[in-house]
Design a protein around this motif. Structure first.
Motif, PDB file in Angstrom:
ATOM      1  N   LEU A   1       0.821  -1.209   0.000  1.00  0.00           N
ATOM      2  CA  LEU A   1       0.000   0.000   0.000  1.00  0.00           C
ATOM      3  C   LEU A   1       0.856   1.259   0.000  1.00  0.00           C
ATOM      4  O   LEU A   1       0.409   2.324  -0.432  1.00  0.00           O
ATOM      5  N   SER A   2       2.082   1.143   0.515  1.00  0.00           N
ATOM      6  CA  SER A   2       3.050   2.250   0.528  1.00  0.00           C
ATOM      7  C   SER A   2       2.479   3.503   1.187  1.00  0.00           C
ATOM      8  O   SER A   2       2.639   4.610   0.698  1.00  0.00           O
ATOM      9  N   VAL A   3       1.844   3.288   2.336  1.00  0.00           N
ATOM     10  CA  VAL A   3       1.252   4.419   3.057  1.00  0.00           C
ATOM     11  C   VAL A   3       2.205   4.998   4.096  1.00  0.00           C
ATOM     12  O   VAL A   3       1.988   6.114   4.581  1.00  0.00           O
ATOM     13  N   ALA A   4       3.229   4.242   4.458  1.00  0.00           N
ATOM     14  CA  ALA A   4       4.173   4.710   5.470  1.00  0.00           C
ATOM     15  C   ALA A   4       5.403   3.821   5.434  1.00  0.00           C
ATOM     16  O   ALA A   4       5.403   2.744   4.822  1.00  0.00           O
ATOM     17  N   SER A   5       6.450   4.280   6.100  1.00  0.00           N
ATOM     18  CA  SER A   5       7.659   3.467   6.233  1.00  0.00           C
ATOM     19  C   SER A   5       7.371   2.283   7.132  1.00  0.00           C
ATOM     20  O   SER A   5       6.828   2.424   8.220  1.00  0.00           O
ATOM     21  N   CYS A   6       7.715   1.096   6.665  1.00  0.00           N
ATOM     22  CA  CYS A   6       7.520  -0.118   7.456  1.00  0.00           C
ATOM     23  C   CYS A   6       8.620  -1.097   7.074  1.00  0.00           C
ATOM     24  O   CYS A   6       8.588  -1.681   5.987  1.00  0.00           O
ATOM     25  N   LEU A   7       9.613  -1.236   7.934  1.00  0.00           N
ATOM     26  CA  LEU A   7      10.702  -2.156   7.615  1.00  0.00           C
ATOM     27  C   LEU A   7      11.347  -2.673   8.885  1.00  0.00           C
ATOM     28  O   LEU A   7      11.218  -2.099   9.955  1.00  0.00           O
ATOM     29  N   ILE A   8      12.035  -3.781   8.734  1.00  0.00           N
ATOM     30  CA  ILE A   8      12.840  -4.360   9.797  1.00  0.00           C
ATOM     31  C   ILE A   8      14.258  -4.500   9.263  1.00  0.00           C
ATOM     32  O   ILE A   8      14.460  -4.778   8.077  1.00  0.00           O
ATOM     33  N   GLY A   9      15.237  -4.283  10.139  1.00  0.00           N
ATOM     34  CA  GLY A   9      16.606  -4.113   9.669  1.00  0.00           C
ATOM     35  C   GLY A   9      17.408  -5.367   9.433  1.00  0.00           C
ATOM     36  O   GLY A   9      18.629  -5.376   9.632  1.00  0.00           O
ATOM     37  N   LYS A  10      16.776  -6.449   9.014  1.00  0.00           N
ATOM     38  CA  LYS A  10      17.524  -7.668   8.720  1.00  0.00           C
ATOM     39  C   LYS A  10      18.355  -7.539   7.453  1.00  0.00           C
ATOM     40  O   LYS A  10      19.476  -8.035   7.380  1.00  0.00           O
ATOM     41  N   SER A  11      17.793  -6.887   6.446  1.00  0.00           N
ATOM     42  CA  SER A  11      18.460  -6.802   5.142  1.00  0.00           C
ATOM     43  C   SER A  11      17.970  -5.560   4.427  1.00  0.00           C
ATOM     44  O   SER A  11      16.880  -5.555   3.855  1.00  0.00           O
ATOM     45  N   ASN A  12      18.792  -4.498   4.446  1.00  0.00           N
ATOM     46  CA  ASN A  12      18.407  -3.205   3.877  1.00  0.00           C
ATOM     47  C   ASN A  12      19.509  -2.651   2.980  1.00  0.00           C
ATOM     48  O   ASN A  12      20.693  -2.702   3.347  1.00  0.00           O
ATOM     49  N   LEU A  13      19.132  -2.101   1.837  1.00  0.00           N
ATOM     50  CA  LEU A  13      20.053  -1.389   0.955  1.00  0.00           C
ATOM     51  C   LEU A  13      19.622   0.066   0.853  1.00  0.00           C
ATOM     52  O   LEU A  13      18.434   0.363   0.711  1.00  0.00           O
ATOM     53  N   PHE A  14      20.599   0.958   0.920  1.00  0.00           N
ATOM     54  CA  PHE A  14      20.334   2.382   0.740  1.00  0.00           C
ATOM     55  C   PHE A  14      21.617   3.048   0.263  1.00  0.00           C
ATOM     56  O   PHE A  14      22.680   2.416   0.216  1.00  0.00           O
ATOM     57  N   ARG A  15      21.528   4.320  -0.083  1.00  0.00           N
ATOM     58  CA  ARG A  15      22.709   5.052  -0.535  1.00  0.00           C
ATOM     59  C   ARG A  15      23.315   5.816   0.645  1.00  0.00           C
ATOM     60  O   ARG A  15      22.611   6.508   1.378  1.00  0.00           O
ATOM     61  N   ARG A  16      24.601   5.694   0.788  1.00  0.00           N
ATOM     62  CA  ARG A  16      25.284   6.398   1.874  1.00  0.00           C
ATOM     63  C   ARG A  16      25.143   7.901   1.709  1.00  0.00           C
ATOM     64  O   ARG A  16      25.052   8.651   2.698  1.00  0.00           O
ATOM     65  N   SER A  17      25.084   8.376   0.466  1.00  0.00           N
ATOM     66  CA  SER A  17      24.940   9.813   0.223  1.00  0.00           C
ATOM     67  C   SER A  17      23.588  10.318   0.736  1.00  0.00           C
ATOM     68  O   SER A  17      23.488  11.443   1.236  1.00  0.00           O
ATOM     69  N   ASP A  18      22.531   9.492   0.627  1.00  0.00           N
ATOM     70  CA  ASP A  18      21.222   9.886   1.161  1.00  0.00           C
ATOM     71  C   ASP A  18      21.259   9.971   2.680  1.00  0.00           C
ATOM     72  O   ASP A  18      20.719  10.908   3.273  1.00  0.00           O
ATOM     73  N   LEU A  19      21.915   9.002   3.305  1.00  0.00           N
ATOM     74  CA  LEU A  19      21.984   9.011   4.763  1.00  0.00           C
ATOM     75  C   LEU A  19      22.888  10.131   5.263  1.00  0.00           C
ATOM     76  O   LEU A  19      22.657  10.684   6.345  1.00  0.00           O
ATOM     77  N   ALA A  20      23.897  10.497   4.476  1.00  0.00           N
ATOM     78  CA  ALA A  20      24.772  11.606   4.872  1.00  0.00           C
ATOM     79  C   ALA A  20      23.976  12.902   4.981  1.00  0.00           C
ATOM     80  O   ALA A  20      24.236  13.731   5.866  1.00  0.00           O
ATOM     81  N   ASP A  21      23.006  13.086   4.093  1.00  0.00           N
ATOM     82  CA  ASP A  21      22.160  14.285   4.160  1.00  0.00           C
ATOM     83  C   ASP A  21      21.286  14.296   5.412  1.00  0.00           C
ATOM     84  O   ASP A  21      20.754  15.337   5.793  1.00  0.00           O
ATOM     85  N   LEU A  22      21.152  13.129   6.046  1.00  0.00           N
ATOM     86  CA  LEU A  22      20.298  13.001   7.235  1.00  0.00           C
ATOM     87  C   LEU A  22      21.116  12.852   8.513  1.00  0.00           C
ATOM     88  O   LEU A  22      20.597  12.425   9.535  1.00  0.00           O
ATOM     89  N   GLY A  23      22.406  13.204   8.443  1.00  0.00           N
ATOM     90  CA  GLY A  23      23.252  13.153   9.626  1.00  0.00           C
ATOM     91  C   GLY A  23      24.221  12.002   9.664  1.00  0.00           C
ATOM     92  O   GLY A  23      25.031  11.908  10.599  1.00  0.00           O
ATOM     93  N   GLY A  24      24.160  11.088   8.687  1.00  0.00           N
ATOM     94  CA  GLY A  24      25.079   9.964   8.665  1.00  0.00           C
ATOM     95  C   GLY A  24      24.649   8.854   9.613  1.00  0.00           C
ATOM     96  O   GLY A  24      23.761   9.014  10.462  1.00  0.00           O
ATOM     97  N   LEU A  25      25.290   7.706   9.491  1.00  0.00           N
ATOM     98  CA  LEU A  25      24.940   6.552  10.313  1.00  0.00           C
ATOM     99  C   LEU A  25      25.113   6.835  11.797  1.00  0.00           C
ATOM    100  O   LEU A  25      24.313   6.381  12.630  1.00  0.00           O
ATOM    101  N   GLU A  26      26.146   7.610  12.139  1.00  0.00           N
ATOM    102  CA  GLU A  26      26.422   7.884  13.556  1.00  0.00           C
ATOM    103  C   GLU A  26      25.289   8.653  14.226  1.00  0.00           C
ATOM    104  O   GLU A  26      25.158   8.627  15.459  1.00  0.00           O
ATOM    105  N   ASN A  27      24.466   9.334  13.430  1.00  0.00           N
ATOM    106  CA  ASN A  27      23.356  10.099  13.998  1.00  0.00           C
ATOM    107  C   ASN A  27      22.294   9.205  14.627  1.00  0.00           C
ATOM    108  O   ASN A  27      21.442   9.677  15.394  1.00  0.00           O
ATOM    109  N   TYR A  28      22.338   7.889  14.327  1.00  0.00           N
ATOM    110  CA  TYR A  28      21.290   6.983  14.787  1.00  0.00           C
ATOM    111  C   TYR A  28      21.769   6.042  15.890  1.00  0.00           C
ATOM    112  O   TYR A  28      21.052   5.106  16.257  1.00  0.00           O
TER     113      TYR A  28
END
Length: 426
Positions: A208-235
């Motif tokens: 339905l793609s109504v909201a974010s819904c995921l579990i962190g067993k196996s995830n791919l994303f771009r490091r550049s996108d996460l850098a714009d959000l504070g980087g991995l260390e921000n979490y």
């Protein structure tokens, strides 16, 4: 006054019927989607052809201790059918026995660009983030695939996932967790949760793609996108970093996508108390990170939903309660059986174990939820943490609090206090 009371009763009955119909919708749609997506093994996807080399991928596997089925889990990363990737293993303690397993696999697959990083960077209370940071910062490629140590995937998973991530507007690709090879009663109950209730809700919400819904067993994303959000260390200040990262990428306007791949989790030997402990911890964490979903969770379970539906239909249509409940539970368990046997075909050979695990899980879902919602502390790898309403956590430094907690855990036996193998890598 009588009209007002009767109006309230009518409204409550209508709401009960609506909730029942909504969950039946999830049962039907979830079952249909899973049967369509996972009845057959997905063919290998072609990488995007743009005249340039396929984008590189860095797989990061955080490790702690030797997990069940660890060699097969880690080998699945070496065996990915993709021309451009590196593999990073992150271990906090250089003396951890996982290091020996990793070194043996690196020697076994010399053609794969694989490295072992030991030590951690203390950026917050989340040990998984602290463990991964050195490898994450040293990654060669922009696409990052975080894959938990107790999970294995099929050889074509990376190819399909990169193809999905390169679609317009997609910022994260993830895979449905699937419990396999349970050896004990606790593992069977865990499998019932993963391969029935969790699977149907997970797949339907993401479709339905109504909201974010995921579990962190196996995830791919771009490091550049996460850098714009504070980087991995921000979490590192969160324990549920997967949920928080997913929501942050979603809020950036990038959507999530699932491939037909499964993240297979070998369940091994979990006690029943291990299962209760793990579920209670994650409900307690989620109540501050995905509050609305956690508050409505009991209504998504068969017992509460069935009772509400029975009362609603009896009030509005005078349908007898007991026949309604019989049809309700027959429909629900048929849906779960179809889902469970599709995700793990071995379940077909153990119908007695399925039904026993299903009944126990369903009966204890509400008491477990009530217990979890009643507290604001969680135990993680032998340490006690306070949960804050903004989703962050901090260590419980009070020695009195820790002593009380330790005494409480001992009173329920060492099995309840022990961290299950599902979470040791974090």
């Amino acid at each position: 006054m009588e009209l007002t009371v009767e109006g309230l009763r009518f409204g409550a009955a209508l709401l009960c019927v609506f909730m029942w119909c909504l969950l039946m919708f999830f049962c039907v749609v979830g079952t249909t989607l899973i049967r369509m997506r996972h009845c057959k093994v997905s063919p290998a996807a072609e990488t995007p052809s743009s005249g340039s080399p396929p984008p590189g991928v860095t797989i990061i596997r955080p490790l702690k201790g030797v997990d069940c089925n660890m060699v097969e889990n880690l080998s699945s990363s070496f065996l990915q059918q993709y021309p451009n990737f590196e593999l990073i293993f992150a271990v906090a303690d250089p003396k951890d026995p996982a290091c020996d397993t990793v070194q043996e696999l690196i020697e076994k697959f010399p053609h794969v660009d694989a490295k072992l990083f030991t030590g951690c960077e203390e950026t917050g209370v989340n040990p998984k983030i602290n463990n991964m940071l050195r490898g994450y910062n040293a990654a060669k490629h922009d696409i990052i695939w975080i894959l938990d140590s107790n999970v294995y995937v099929n050889p074509g998973c990376m190819s399909r996932s990169v193809a999905a991530l390169t679609l317009p507007g997609i910022g994260l690709v993830h895979h449905l967790p699937c419990g396999v090879r349970p050896l004990t009663n606790g593992s069977c109950i865990e499998q019932m949760f993963l391969n029935t209730a969790h699977a149907k809700m997970y797949v339907t919400i993401n479709k339905l793609s109504v909201a974010s819904c995921l579990i962190g067993k196996s995830n791919l994303f771009r490091r550049s996108d996460l850098a714009d959000l504070g980087g991995l260390e921000n979490y590192g200040k969160y324990l549920s970093e997967d949920n928080i990262i997913g929501e942050a990428i979603w809020a950036k306007g990038l959507r999530h996508r699932m491939t037909t791949d499964l993240a297979y989790q070998t369940l091994g030997s979990l006690s029943v108390l291990d299962y209760f402990h793990r579920r209670a911890r994650w409900i307690r964490i989620r109540k501050y990170t995905v509050t609305a979903a956690t508050l409505t969770e009991p209504f998504t379970e068969s017992v509460v939903n069935g009772l509400l539906g029975a009362l609603g239909f009896w009030k509005l249509m005078d349908i007898p309660i007991l026949p309604f409940l019989a049809v309700h539970f027959a429909t629900w368990i048929t849906s779960d059986w179809l889902i469970a046997t599709t995700l793990d075909k071995a379940t077909r050979n153990k119908p007695a174990s399925f039904f026993a695990g299903w009944i126990i899980r369903e009966l204890f879902a509400l008491p477990l939820w009530l217990f979890a919602m009643g507290g604001s502390t969680v135990e993680w790898r032998g340490r006690l943490f306070w949960l804050h309403t903004d989703g962050t956590v901090e260590p419980a430094t009070s020695s009195f609090t820790q002593r009380c907690y330790d005494r409480f855990m001992r009173s329920f036996g060492s099995g309840f206090a022990r961290v299950s193998s599902d979470d040791r890598h974090k």
